[in-house]
Design a protein around this motif. Structure first.
Motif, PDB file in Angstrom:
ATOM      1  N   PRO A 217      10.977 -77.302  77.869  1.00  0.00           N
ATOM      2  CA  PRO A 217      10.423 -76.513  78.979  1.00  0.00           C
ATOM      3  C   PRO A 217      11.520 -75.766  79.748  1.00  0.00           C
ATOM      4  O   PRO A 217      12.614 -76.287  79.964  1.00  0.00           O
ATOM      5  CB  PRO A 217       9.773 -77.576  79.872  1.00  0.00           C
ATOM      6  N   HIS A 218      11.197 -74.526  80.105  1.00  0.00           N
ATOM      7  CA  HIS A 218      12.069 -73.682  80.923  1.00  0.00           C
ATOM      8  C   HIS A 218      11.214 -73.115  82.047  1.00  0.00           C
ATOM      9  O   HIS A 218      10.081 -72.713  81.811  1.00  0.00           O
ATOM     10  CB  HIS A 218      12.627 -72.520  80.097  1.00  0.00           C
ATOM     11  N   PRO A 219      11.741 -73.054  83.262  1.00  0.00           N
ATOM     12  CA  PRO A 219      10.950 -72.468  84.340  1.00  0.00           C
ATOM     13  C   PRO A 219      10.757 -70.969  84.136  1.00  0.00           C
ATOM     14  O   PRO A 219      11.645 -70.289  83.620  1.00  0.00           O
ATOM     15  CB  PRO A 219      11.768 -72.753  85.600  1.00  0.00           C
ATOM     16  N   ALA A 220       9.590 -70.477  84.529  1.00  0.00           N
ATOM     17  CA  ALA A 220       9.341 -69.036  84.522  1.00  0.00           C
ATOM     18  C   ALA A 220      10.261 -68.398  85.559  1.00  0.00           C
ATOM     19  O   ALA A 220      10.707 -69.063  86.503  1.00  0.00           O
ATOM     20  CB  ALA A 220       7.881 -68.755  84.864  1.00  0.00           C
ATOM     21  N   ILE A 221      10.530 -67.119  85.402  1.00  0.00           N
ATOM     22  CA  ILE A 221      11.441 -66.430  86.332  1.00  0.00           C
ATOM     23  C   ILE A 221      10.995 -66.636  87.774  1.00  0.00           C
ATOM     24  O   ILE A 221      11.814 -66.943  88.642  1.00  0.00           O
ATOM     25  CB  ILE A 221      11.523 -64.923  86.012  1.00  0.00           C
ATOM     26  N   ARG A 222       9.719 -66.490  88.044  1.00  0.00           N
ATOM     27  CA  ARG A 222       9.216 -66.604  89.425  1.00  0.00           C
ATOM     28  C   ARG A 222       9.366 -68.023  89.978  1.00  0.00           C
ATOM     29  O   ARG A 222       9.329 -68.232  91.180  1.00  0.00           O
ATOM     30  CB  ARG A 222       7.768 -66.150  89.512  1.00  0.00           C
TER      31      ARG A 222
ATOM     32  N   ILE B  48      12.060 -70.013  89.363  1.00  0.00           N
ATOM     33  CA  ILE B  48      13.467 -70.384  89.532  1.00  0.00           C
ATOM     34  C   ILE B  48      13.771 -70.360  91.028  1.00  0.00           C
ATOM     35  O   ILE B  48      13.572 -69.347  91.690  1.00  0.00           O
ATOM     36  CB  ILE B  48      14.399 -69.421  88.763  1.00  0.00           C
ATOM     37  N   GLU B  49      14.228 -71.492  91.536  1.00  0.00           N
ATOM     38  CA  GLU B  49      14.501 -71.622  92.963  1.00  0.00           C
ATOM     39  C   GLU B  49      16.000 -71.552  93.231  1.00  0.00           C
ATOM     40  O   GLU B  49      16.796 -72.168  92.525  1.00  0.00           O
ATOM     41  CB  GLU B  49      13.964 -72.954  93.480  1.00  0.00           C
ATOM     42  N   LEU B  50      16.357 -70.827  94.271  1.00  0.00           N
ATOM     43  CA  LEU B  50      17.757 -70.654  94.626  1.00  0.00           C
ATOM     44  C   LEU B  50      18.445 -71.992  94.872  1.00  0.00           C
ATOM     45  O   LEU B  50      19.565 -72.217  94.405  1.00  0.00           O
ATOM     46  CB  LEU B  50      17.887 -69.762  95.864  1.00  0.00           C
TER      47      LEU B  50
END
Length: 113
Positions: free
Chosen positions: A5-10, A12-14
């Motif tokens: 699993p990879h997070p979607a671009i939206r 991704i948290e700073l």
């Protein structure tokens, strides 16, 4: 074989990206990937001088934070930076972190580079 699993671009948290980049080993991995492009997970663990299990933990942390992409080809796993995704979400962040790391902690970044 199950895809990692990879997070979607939206998603991704700073704070998660910065937490992942705050560790010297993970920062060295990111510097190595920035310099060389895609590398195998096994090759990365040897290059940053940590045991395989420790490297797996660091690589998973980077993947879950959205900093790297892992793709599997047979039994090999390949890592690459999600530079385009990070630049779209946080413009200039990755370059700023890598530049600052090279100036303030050159031994960690150059050990990887």
């Amino acid at each position: 074989m199950r895809a990692l699993p990879h997070p979607a671009i939206r998603d991704i948290e700073l704070t998660e990206v910065l937490r992942a980049l705050a560790d010297p080993v993970r920062l060295a991995v990111v510097a190595r990937l920035a310099a060389e492009g895609e590398l195998t997970c096994g090759g990365l663990s040897g290059q940053v001088g940590v045991h395989k299990s420790t490297a797996s933990h660091h690589l998973r942390t980077l993947r879950e934070a959205g900093v790297v992409m892992t793709r599997q080809e047979g039994r090999q796993k390949f890592m690459s930076l999600r530079r385009d995704d990070l630049d779209a979400r946080f413009p200039g962040l990755l370059d700023s972190v890598l530049t600052a790391a090279a100036v303030t902690a050159p031994s960690a970044v150059h050990a990887a580079g």
